[in-house]
Motif scaffolding. Structure first.
Motif, PDB file in Angstrom:
ATOM      1  N   PRO A  22       0.841  -1.206   0.000  1.00 53.26           N
ATOM      2  CA  PRO A  22       0.000   0.000   0.000  1.00 53.26           C
ATOM      3  C   PRO A  22       0.865   1.240   0.000  1.00 53.26           C
ATOM      4  O   PRO A  22       2.021   1.206   0.425  1.00 53.26           O
ATOM      5  N   PRO A  23       0.344   2.360  -0.479  1.00 54.79           N
ATOM      6  CA  PRO A  23       1.112   3.599  -0.468  1.00 54.79           C
ATOM      7  C   PRO A  23       1.528   3.974   0.937  1.00 54.79           C
ATOM      8  O   PRO A  23       0.816   3.736   1.903  1.00 54.79           O
ATOM      9  N   ASP A  24       2.718   4.547   1.066  1.00 53.56           N
ATOM     10  CA  ASP A  24       3.201   4.965   2.376  1.00 53.56           C
ATOM     11  C   ASP A  24       2.357   6.114   2.912  1.00 53.56           C
ATOM     12  O   ASP A  24       1.808   6.909   2.160  1.00 53.56           O
ATOM     13  N   LEU A  25       2.301   6.212   4.233  1.00 55.35           N
ATOM     14  CA  LEU A  25       1.658   7.349   4.848  1.00 55.35           C
ATOM     15  C   LEU A  25       2.447   8.608   4.503  1.00 55.35           C
ATOM     16  O   LEU A  25       3.669   8.585   4.404  1.00 55.35           O
ATOM     17  N   VAL A  26       1.742   9.682   4.298  1.00 49.92           N
ATOM     18  CA  VAL A  26       2.356  10.982   4.039  1.00 49.92           C
ATOM     19  C   VAL A  26       2.080  11.842   5.253  1.00 49.92           C
ATOM     20  O   VAL A  26       0.923  11.967   5.673  1.00 49.92           O
ATOM     21  N   VAL A  43      -0.071  17.197  10.592  1.00 48.84           N
ATOM     22  CA  VAL A  43      -0.872  16.693   9.473  1.00 48.84           C
ATOM     23  C   VAL A  43      -0.425  15.281   9.115  1.00 48.84           C
ATOM     24  O   VAL A  43       0.769  15.012   8.971  1.00 48.84           O
ATOM     25  N   ARG A  44      -1.410  14.387   8.980  1.00 47.17           N
ATOM     26  CA  ARG A  44      -1.115  13.007   8.574  1.00 47.17           C
ATOM     27  C   ARG A  44      -2.121  12.579   7.522  1.00 47.17           C
ATOM     28  O   ARG A  44      -3.313  12.803   7.665  1.00 47.17           O
ATOM     29  N   ILE A  45      -1.607  11.957   6.450  1.00 49.92           N
ATOM     30  CA  ILE A  45      -2.471  11.553   5.346  1.00 49.92           C
ATOM     31  C   ILE A  45      -2.260  10.073   5.065  1.00 49.92           C
ATOM     32  O   ILE A  45      -1.130   9.597   4.947  1.00 49.92           O
ATOM     33  N   PRO A  69      -3.047   7.667   2.173  1.00 46.02           N
ATOM     34  CA  PRO A  69      -3.564   7.597   0.801  1.00 46.02           C
ATOM     35  C   PRO A  69      -4.434   6.379   0.539  1.00 46.02           C
ATOM     36  O   PRO A  69      -5.389   6.459  -0.236  1.00 46.02           O
ATOM     37  N   GLU A  70      -4.115   5.250   1.168  1.00 49.53           N
ATOM     38  CA  GLU A  70      -4.888   4.037   0.913  1.00 49.53           C
ATOM     39  C   GLU A  70      -6.319   4.177   1.426  1.00 49.53           C
ATOM     40  O   GLU A  70      -7.276   3.808   0.753  1.00 49.53           O
ATOM     41  N   ALA A  71      -6.461   4.707   2.632  1.00 53.15           N
ATOM     42  CA  ALA A  71      -7.798   4.898   3.209  1.00 53.15           C
ATOM     43  C   ALA A  71      -8.418   6.221   2.777  1.00 53.15           C
ATOM     44  O   ALA A  71      -9.593   6.456   3.035  1.00 53.15           O
ATOM     45  N   ARG A  72      -7.629   7.080   2.116  1.00 49.86           N
ATOM     46  CA  ARG A  72      -8.068   8.414   1.713  1.00 49.86           C
ATOM     47  C   ARG A  72      -8.643   9.180   2.912  1.00 49.86           C
ATOM     48  O   ARG A  72      -9.760   9.709   2.872  1.00 49.86           O
ATOM     49  N   ARG A  73      -7.832   9.233   3.966  1.00 49.41           N
ATOM     50  CA  ARG A  73      -8.208   9.966   5.171  1.00 49.41           C
ATOM     51  C   ARG A  73      -7.066  10.914   5.523  1.00 49.41           C
ATOM     52  O   ARG A  73      -5.885  10.568   5.376  1.00 49.41           O
ATOM     53  N   ALA A  74      -7.418  12.105   5.990  1.00 49.20           N
ATOM     54  CA  ALA A  74      -6.424  13.097   6.382  1.00 49.20           C
ATOM     55  C   ALA A  74      -6.754  13.590   7.783  1.00 49.20           C
ATOM     56  O   ALA A  74      -7.934  13.784   8.120  1.00 49.20           O
ATOM     57  N   PHE A  75      -5.725  13.801   8.587  1.00 43.24           N
ATOM     58  CA  PHE A  75      -5.921  14.204   9.975  1.00 43.24           C
ATOM     59  C   PHE A  75      -5.117  15.461  10.272  1.00 43.24           C
ATOM     60  O   PHE A  75      -3.976  15.617   9.830  1.00 43.24           O
ATOM     61  N   PHE A  76      -5.713  16.352  11.021  1.00 46.47           N
ATOM     62  CA  PHE A  76      -5.044  17.537  11.530  1.00 46.47           C
ATOM     63  C   PHE A  76      -5.016  17.394  13.042  1.00 46.47           C
ATOM     64  O   PHE A  76      -6.043  17.507  13.703  1.00 46.47           O
ATOM     65  N   GLU A 106      -9.764  18.154  -2.840  1.00 49.33           N
ATOM     66  CA  GLU A 106      -9.062  18.741  -1.705  1.00 49.33           C
ATOM     67  C   GLU A 106      -8.075  17.750  -1.110  1.00 49.33           C
ATOM     68  O   GLU A 106      -6.945  18.101  -0.765  1.00 49.33           O
ATOM     69  N   PHE A 107      -8.501  16.488  -1.002  1.00 48.54           N
ATOM     70  CA  PHE A 107      -7.615  15.453  -0.472  1.00 48.54           C
ATOM     71  C   PHE A 107      -6.388  15.295  -1.359  1.00 48.54           C
ATOM     72  O   PHE A 107      -5.246  15.263  -0.877  1.00 48.54           O
ATOM     73  N   ASP A 108      -6.605  15.171  -2.678  1.00 49.84           N
ATOM     74  CA  ASP A 108      -5.481  14.975  -3.597  1.00 49.84           C
ATOM     75  C   ASP A 108      -4.534  16.160  -3.580  1.00 49.84           C
ATOM     76  O   ASP A 108      -3.312  15.999  -3.646  1.00 49.84           O
ATOM     77  N   LEU A 109      -5.082  17.357  -3.501  1.00 50.10           N
ATOM     78  CA  LEU A 109      -4.256  18.558  -3.458  1.00 50.10           C
ATOM     79  C   LEU A 109      -3.412  18.591  -2.191  1.00 50.10           C
ATOM     80  O   LEU A 109      -2.195  18.848  -2.244  1.00 50.10           O
ATOM     81  N   LEU A 110      -4.031  18.304  -1.053  1.00 49.84           N
ATOM     82  CA  LEU A 110      -3.284  18.302   0.203  1.00 49.84           C
ATOM     83  C   LEU A 110      -2.218  17.216   0.190  1.00 49.84           C
ATOM     84  O   LEU A 110      -1.089  17.424   0.666  1.00 49.84           O
ATOM     85  N   ARG A 111      -2.540  16.059  -0.365  1.00 52.99           N
ATOM     86  CA  ARG A 111      -1.562  14.955  -0.429  1.00 52.99           C
ATOM     87  C   ARG A 111      -0.318  15.371  -1.193  1.00 52.99           C
ATOM     88  O   ARG A 111       0.807  15.119  -0.746  1.00 52.99           O
ATOM     89  N   VAL A 112      -0.504  16.006  -2.341  1.00 53.78           N
ATOM     90  CA  VAL A 112       0.651  16.421  -3.136  1.00 53.78           C
ATOM     91  C   VAL A 112       1.467  17.476  -2.396  1.00 53.78           C
ATOM     92  O   VAL A 112       2.702  17.405  -2.333  1.00 53.78           O
ATOM     93  N   LEU A 113       0.793  18.460  -1.811  1.00 49.41           N
ATOM     94  CA  LEU A 113       1.509  19.525  -1.115  1.00 49.41           C
ATOM     95  C   LEU A 113       2.291  19.000   0.084  1.00 49.41           C
ATOM     96  O   LEU A 113       3.446  19.386   0.310  1.00 49.41           O
ATOM     97  N   VAL A 114       1.671  18.091   0.848  1.00 44.84           N
ATOM     98  CA  VAL A 114       2.358  17.540   2.026  1.00 44.84           C
ATOM     99  C   VAL A 114       3.501  16.627   1.587  1.00 44.84           C
ATOM    100  O   VAL A 114       4.580  16.632   2.189  1.00 44.84           O
TER     101      VAL A 114
END
Length: 224
Positions: free
Chosen positions: A120-124, A129-131, A133-140, A151-159
């Motif tokens: 699975p993709p590594d956690l970002v 901030v924790r993302i 990608p596999e579960a498509r969940r983001a935490f602040f 918004e999720f994809d944009l934040l993933r790339v930026l982080v």
């Protein structure tokens, strides 16, 4: 336990296949129509075994919809149509592999194991901030962010590129899958919404900084 979603409306196929998968140690959920298969796919199982000829919504449409929504669950197609054109269409829809009916159980299990072995993709992550990608969940912090797919994809790339300037062209290409031809109003709008959800002050942002004429940079401030 590894979760397998089996979308097959023929009990003569689904029941023995589910028994075999359970003997392999998998938790199996059977769905008998396309709409419930789509709902199950959105629950991010570890593998989706998907019959093409489902009622209410065919398997190709289920697969296309999941991929368009950003779900990366591995998809193994079951099809009674061995024609090469149908196979290509299935793979173009986002399937990872296919097996034609009638299939040998040992072959199907081997293909399922191969798909499940994919890492699975590594956690970002960044401070605060924790993302996933596999579960498509983001935490602040400890709070889950409620984000749209873009918004999720944009934040993933930026982080992922934290500390670096990410060009507008790259963001449009990765998030919107399109070339940049001048106007990026939708990008600016999504960045504005992300800033608000991260509690950023537009005049003095802690997280997302605008680099004029280039793009955006995600900063990673310490929790303190």
């Amino acid at each position: 336990m590894t979760r397998v979603l089996l979308a097959e409306d023929d009990a003569a196929i689904s029941e023995p296949l589910a028994r075999a998968l359970r003997r392999e140690g998998y938790d199996v959920d059977i769905r008998e129509d396309g709409r419930s298969a789509l709902e199950g796919g959105r629950e991010t199982p570890d593998l989706l075994i998907l019959d093409l000829g489902l009622p209410t919504m065919d398997g190709l449409e289920v697969c296309r919809t999941l991929r368009s929504e950003g779900y990366t669950v591995p998809v193994l197609i079951l099809t009674a149509r061995a024609d090469e054109v149908d196979t290509v269409v299935g793979l173009d829809a986002g399937a990872d592999d296919y097996v034609t009916k009638p299939f040998r159980l040992a072959e199907l299990l081997a293909r399922a194991r191969a798909l499940l072995r994919r890492s699975p993709p590594d956690l970002v992550s960044a401070p605060l901030v924790r993302i996933d990608p596999e579960a498509r969940r983001a935490f602040f912090g400890a709070e889950e962010l409620q984000l749209t797919a873009k918004e999720f994809d944009l934040l993933r790339v930026l982080v992922r590129e934290q500390g670096k300037v990410v060009a507008r062209e790259q963001l449009m290409r990765e998030v919107w899958d399109t070339a940049w031809f001048g106007s990026t109003k939708t990008l600016d709008m999504h960045v504005s919404v992300l800033r608000r959800k991260l509690g950023d002050d537009a005049s003095d942002p802690r997280f997302i900084t605008t680099v004029r004429g280039v793009g955006f940079r995600f900063e990673a401030p310490d929790e303190g």
